[in-house]
Scaffold this motif. Structure first.
Motif, mmCIF file in Angstrom:
data_model
loop_
_atom_site.group_PDB
_atom_site.id
_atom_site.type_symbol
_atom_site.label_atom_id
_atom_site.label_comp_id
_atom_site.label_asym_id
_atom_site.label_seq_id
_atom_site.Cartn_x
_atom_site.Cartn_y
_atom_site.Cartn_z
ATOM 1 N N CYS A 269 -31.979 -5.656 -4.561
ATOM 2 C CA CYS A 269 -31.240 -5.231 -3.373
ATOM 3 C C CYS A 269 -30.749 -3.809 -3.605
ATOM 4 O O CYS A 269 -30.013 -3.562 -4.564
ATOM 5 N N ALA B 298 -28.404 -1.483 -2.079
ATOM 6 C CA ALA B 298 -27.303 -1.454 -1.121
ATOM 7 C C ALA B 298 -26.826 -0.024 -0.926
ATOM 8 O O ALA B 298 -26.281 0.586 -1.846
ATOM 9 N N TYR C 178 -35.247 -5.253 -1.079
ATOM 10 C CA TYR C 178 -34.526 -5.360 0.186
ATOM 11 C C TYR C 178 -33.534 -4.205 0.204
ATOM 12 O O TYR C 178 -32.674 -4.104 -0.681
ATOM 13 N N SER D 291 -30.779 -1.661 2.374
ATOM 14 C CA SER D 291 -29.907 -1.592 3.539
ATOM 15 C C SER D 291 -29.053 -0.332 3.482
ATOM 16 O O SER D 291 -28.812 0.230 2.411
ATOM 17 N N GLN E 33 -27.161 -2.410 7.688
ATOM 18 C CA GLN E 33 -26.073 -3.315 7.333
ATOM 19 C C GLN E 33 -25.065 -2.600 6.447
ATOM 20 O O GLN E 33 -25.448 -1.748 5.628
ATOM 21 N N LEU F 240 -22.155 -3.164 3.388
ATOM 22 C CA LEU F 240 -22.235 -3.989 2.183
ATOM 23 C C LEU F 240 -21.712 -5.404 2.408
ATOM 24 O O LEU F 240 -22.278 -6.371 1.892
ATOM 25 N N LEU G 116 -24.188 -8.105 3.757
ATOM 26 C CA LEU G 116 -25.367 -8.486 2.987
ATOM 27 C C LEU G 116 -25.273 -9.950 2.581
ATOM 28 O O LEU G 116 -24.176 -10.475 2.352
ATOM 29 N N SER G 117 -26.413 -10.594 2.482
ATOM 30 C CA SER G 117 -26.440 -11.984 2.046
ATOM 31 C C SER G 117 -27.674 -12.216 1.193
ATOM 32 O O SER G 117 -28.571 -11.377 1.126
#
Length: 228
Positions: free
Chosen positions: A65, A67, A86, A88, A117, A119, A122-123
């Motif tokens: 991820c 972020a 992923y 974002s 998105q 932070l 996020l999931s």
């Protein structure tokens, strides 16, 4: 100014004047000397992270991820190395630019996956969570919340960068030279390394590797922590 206001400022900045400025810095076109210095420093940090992950010889097996991915400076090369990424960002313009850059390299590939998105929204669970050059926009209490939340998403490892709170950088920030220029950025917050390490340890992580990138106008402390 509270943390919610900081988030609004970050979002609005990187969807307006900040987007144009940082798109140039993170690109490969002509920029001024200050922007070139920041570009060089940022790239050194990206290269350090990629080097760490490649040295472990399992990058193609990882879910990552990113972020606060910006224009994809880290997400895209990680995906090119085979990691499932992923990515974002709070800025829709940044994400759009990252997607455009990704398409040029990967055509119709769904890796990396990009999303607009912040932070806190996020999931999921990822082997590694990376947050590069984001914490500088937030005060310590908000940074602690962000780090804790990112730790909850990381199965094995978290990698963070932040501007370290040292006497030198505090003086530099005070005299207005930390991010020069009239449209420089949002507020620039410095964080004590001990505070960052403390919140990592509180969430069950132990620092394994660290690095420091230092150019004339770019200062970034990088920590890699793994679950104990």
């Amino acid at each position: 100014m509270n943390a919610a206001d900081d988030k609004t400022i970050v979002r609005e900045y990187f969807n307006s004047t900040g987007f144009d400025r940082w798109k140039r810095i993170y690109g490969d076109g002509e920029v001024n000397k200050v922007q070139l210095d920041i570009r060089t420093g940022h790239q050194q940090t990206v290269d350090t992270i990629i080097g760490w992950l490649k040295d472990d010889n399992n990058l193609s097996e990882l879910s990552i991820c990113d972020a606060g991915c910006g224009v994809g400076s880290l997400s895209i090369p990680l995906a090119s190395e085979g990691a499932k990424v992923y990515a974002s960002d709070i800025s829709a313009k940044m994400v759009s630019e990252a997607q455009d850059r990704s398409v040029k390299l990967f055509s119709n590939s769904t890796n990396p996956t990009f999303a607009v998105q912040d932070l806190e929204s996020l999931s999921g669970n990822f082997h590694t969570v990376i947050c590069l050059d984001v914490l500088i926009h937030y005060p310590q209490d908000k940074a602690d919340e962000m780090i804790s939340y990112l730790c909850s998403l990381a199965q094995s490892r978290i990698i963070l960068s932040f501007a370290p709170k040292t006497c030198f950088l505090s003086i530099l920030k005070k005299i207005g030279s930390f991010f020069p220029g009239p449209s420089k950025a949002t507020r620039a917050y410095l964080h004590r390394e001990a505070d960052v390490v403390k919140i990592l340890e509180k969430n069950g992580f132990t620092v394994q590797r660290q690095a420091m990138t230092r150019t004339r106008f770019y200062f970034s402390r990088l920590l890699e922590a793994t679950r104990a």
